[in-house]
Design a protein around this motif. Structure first.
Motif, PDB file in Angstrom:
ATOM      1  N   ASP A  82       0.854  -1.199   0.000  1.00 17.36           N
ATOM      2  CA  ASP A  82       0.000   0.000   0.000  1.00 17.36           C
ATOM      3  C   ASP A  82       0.891   1.251   0.000  1.00 17.36           C
ATOM      4  O   ASP A  82       1.875   1.318   0.736  1.00 17.36           O
ATOM      5  CB  ASP A  82      -0.876  -0.046   1.274  1.00 17.36           C
ATOM      6  CG  ASP A  82      -2.000   0.979   1.263  1.00 17.36           C
ATOM      7  OD1 ASP A  82      -2.440   1.393   0.170  1.00 17.36           O
ATOM      8  OD2 ASP A  82      -2.458   1.352   2.364  1.00 17.36           O
ATOM      9  N   HIS A  83       0.541   2.230  -0.812  1.00 23.98           N
ATOM     10  CA  HIS A  83       1.242   3.523  -0.852  1.00 23.98           C
ATOM     11  C   HIS A  83       2.763   3.416  -0.937  1.00 23.98           C
ATOM     12  O   HIS A  83       3.484   3.982  -0.098  1.00 23.98           O
ATOM     13  CB  HIS A  83       0.867   4.397   0.356  1.00 23.98           C
ATOM     14  CG  HIS A  83      -0.540   4.885   0.310  1.00 23.98           C
ATOM     15  ND1 HIS A  83      -0.964   5.928  -0.489  1.00 23.98           N
ATOM     16  CD2 HIS A  83      -1.650   4.446   0.958  1.00 23.98           C
ATOM     17  CE1 HIS A  83      -2.265   6.109  -0.331  1.00 23.98           C
ATOM     18  NE2 HIS A  83      -2.715   5.217   0.539  1.00 23.98           N
ATOM     19  N   HIS A 197      -8.150   9.882   4.091  1.00 26.10           N
ATOM     20  CA  HIS A 197      -7.689   8.836   5.012  1.00 26.10           C
ATOM     21  C   HIS A 197      -8.052   9.155   6.461  1.00 26.10           C
ATOM     22  O   HIS A 197      -8.214  10.306   6.819  1.00 26.10           O
ATOM     23  CB  HIS A 197      -6.158   8.697   4.927  1.00 26.10           C
ATOM     24  CG  HIS A 197      -5.689   8.013   3.688  1.00 26.10           C
ATOM     25  ND1 HIS A 197      -4.944   8.635   2.726  1.00 26.10           N
ATOM     26  CD2 HIS A 197      -5.859   6.741   3.249  1.00 26.10           C
ATOM     27  CE1 HIS A 197      -4.663   7.780   1.753  1.00 26.10           C
ATOM     28  NE2 HIS A 197      -5.220   6.615   2.041  1.00 26.10           N
ATOM     29  N   HIS A 231      -9.534   4.848  -1.958  1.00 23.53           N
ATOM     30  CA  HIS A 231      -8.854   4.890  -0.654  1.00 23.53           C
ATOM     31  C   HIS A 231      -9.761   5.613   0.343  1.00 23.53           C
ATOM     32  O   HIS A 231     -10.751   6.228  -0.044  1.00 23.53           O
ATOM     33  CB  HIS A 231      -7.513   5.632  -0.784  1.00 23.53           C
ATOM     34  CG  HIS A 231      -6.451   4.796  -1.434  1.00 23.53           C
ATOM     35  ND1 HIS A 231      -5.314   4.407  -0.789  1.00 23.53           N
ATOM     36  CD2 HIS A 231      -6.387   4.246  -2.672  1.00 23.53           C
ATOM     37  CE1 HIS A 231      -4.581   3.658  -1.601  1.00 23.53           C
ATOM     38  NE2 HIS A 231      -5.205   3.554  -2.759  1.00 23.53           N
ATOM     39  N   ASN A 274     -10.343   0.441  -0.038  1.00 25.11           N
ATOM     40  CA  ASN A 274      -9.329   0.362   1.025  1.00 25.11           C
ATOM     41  C   ASN A 274      -9.898   0.705   2.398  1.00 25.11           C
ATOM     42  O   ASN A 274     -10.485   1.773   2.596  1.00 25.11           O
ATOM     43  CB  ASN A 274      -8.198   1.344   0.713  1.00 25.11           C
ATOM     44  CG  ASN A 274      -7.262   0.847  -0.357  1.00 25.11           C
ATOM     45  OD1 ASN A 274      -7.578  -0.095  -1.087  1.00 25.11           O
ATOM     46  ND2 ASN A 274      -6.111   1.470  -0.465  1.00 25.11           N
TER      47      ASN A 274
HETATM   48 ZN    ZN Z   1      -4.681   4.920   1.052  1.00 30.07          ZN
END
Ligand code: ZN
Ligand code: G3H
Ligand code: 13P
Length: 328
Positions: A82-83, A197, A231, A274
């Motif tokens: 991830d990322h 997020h 996300h 996500n």
């Molecule tokens: Zn993310």
């Protein structure tokens, strides 16, 4: 078996469902997700951030996920970075055995400063060329993830632009997405459509639309063969917040993305969803509750078991709600 992200999302697209991608850092999270996937017969995406690899140790992350694959041999499992913030991070994941990597070229290597389009294309294209040689899928990111409500990019984790952006500026542009996919060859693309997020997404209970559904439709039409990723998709269930608060936690009033909105997004082309925060809340609430109500307990298994059960319940719900149940 261990499979690529492309394999799982191609099936999801063909059958019009979404797959939750849960962040993992430890054994208990992995158990919860696999138990839920096994009970619902769902495909699995386990994703580890750079922070997760640092926390657990990358060999532990790799072998914990491989243990999951070996323990549930019939379930398709994606091991996803991830990322990823650079070519080096992505290639180290590929070399470790990850079957999928995200190259987040929307930010510079520090993972904080917004990067320009040209940098994003160049670094993502390089990752795709190397990863595809090994059968590893690549997710890119285009746009500024952040809350439409505040106009701030990635406000909670302090990453991204601190400048206030207009509504439209923050969303992924469909024509640019088309060019990006053509130039890079990514399998999946994280798009900015109104999520951010962390736990603090919205300051009021969302009424009506919180996602830019029209934009999702337009992007999906522009890049029909590239899987869309959302996300910041935690729903921040109020009952999980209540439990954390009831047992001594301090969490300010906040709301997440309603499941019904995610279901609409899936209908219009979002395939990977996500989720990290919801499992963090479930785990913390269950541990707080157990320790407050059983003050004499000190065997970690006594409070980690209810933590697994609480996370598993969230995972099972999402597999059902996103239409992934029965698709493994
Ligand atoms: Zn993310
Ligand atoms: O996108 C961020 C994920 O929630 C992972 O968070 O970097 O704290 O592991 P982390
Ligand atoms: P949440 O913070 O909404 O759970 O999002 C997690 C995420 O997008 C990980 O990449």
């Amino acid at each position: 078996p261990l499979v690529s992200l492309r394999t799982v999302l191609d099936h999801a697209a063909e059958h019009q469902y979404g797959v939750p991608a849960f962040n993992v850092n430890n054994l208990e999270q992995i158990h919860a997700i696999l138990q839920a996937a096994d009970a619902t017969q769902s495909p699995v995406i386990l994703q580890a951030s750079s922070g997760a690899r640092k926390y657990a140790g990358e060999m532990f992350v790799k072998h914990l996920i491989e243990a999951a694959v070996a323990s549930y041999p019939k379930l398709p499992v994606v091991m996803h970075q991830d990322h990823g913030t650079s070519l080096a991070v992505c290639m180290s994941a590929v070399n470790l055995g990850f079957s999928s990597v995200m190259m987040d070229g929307s930010l510079k290597e520090d993972g904080k400063t917004p990067a320009d389009y040209h940098y994003n294309v160049t670094v993502t294209r390089e990752v795709v060329q190397l990863a595809h040689q090994k059968g590893v899928s690549v997710e890119g990111e285009l746009g500024c993830l952040g809350s439409l409500e505040t106009g701030m990019g990635e406000e909670e984790d302090g990453v991204g632009a601190n400048r206030k952006l207009s509504h439209d500026e923050m969303l992924t542009d469909p024509e640019q997405a088309r060019q990006f996919v053509e130039a890079t060859g990514v399998d999946a693309l994280a798009i900015a459509i109104g999520t951010s997020h962390g736990a603090y997404k919205f300051t009021r209970p969302p009424t009506g639309e919180v996602l830019a559904i029209e934009r999702i439709k337009a992007i999906h039409e522009a890049i029909p063969h590239t899987h869309l990723v959302m996300h910041g998709s935690s729903s921040v269930p109020q009952e999980l917040l209540s439990e954390v608060r009831e047992f001594g936690g301090d969490i300010k009033p906040t709301w997440g993305v309603p499941v019904a909105e995610i279901q609409r997004a899936i209908k219009y082309g979002v395939r990977k969803i996500n989720i990290d925060t919801d499992l963090r809340l479930a785990m913390t609430g269950a541990i707080r509750k157990h320790l407050m109500t059983n003050p004499a307990d000190f065997d970690p298994r006594a409070y980690l078991k209810p933590a697994i059960a609480a996370m598993r319940a969230v995972c099972e719900a999402r597999y059902q709600e996103f239409g992934a149940a029965g698709m493994a």
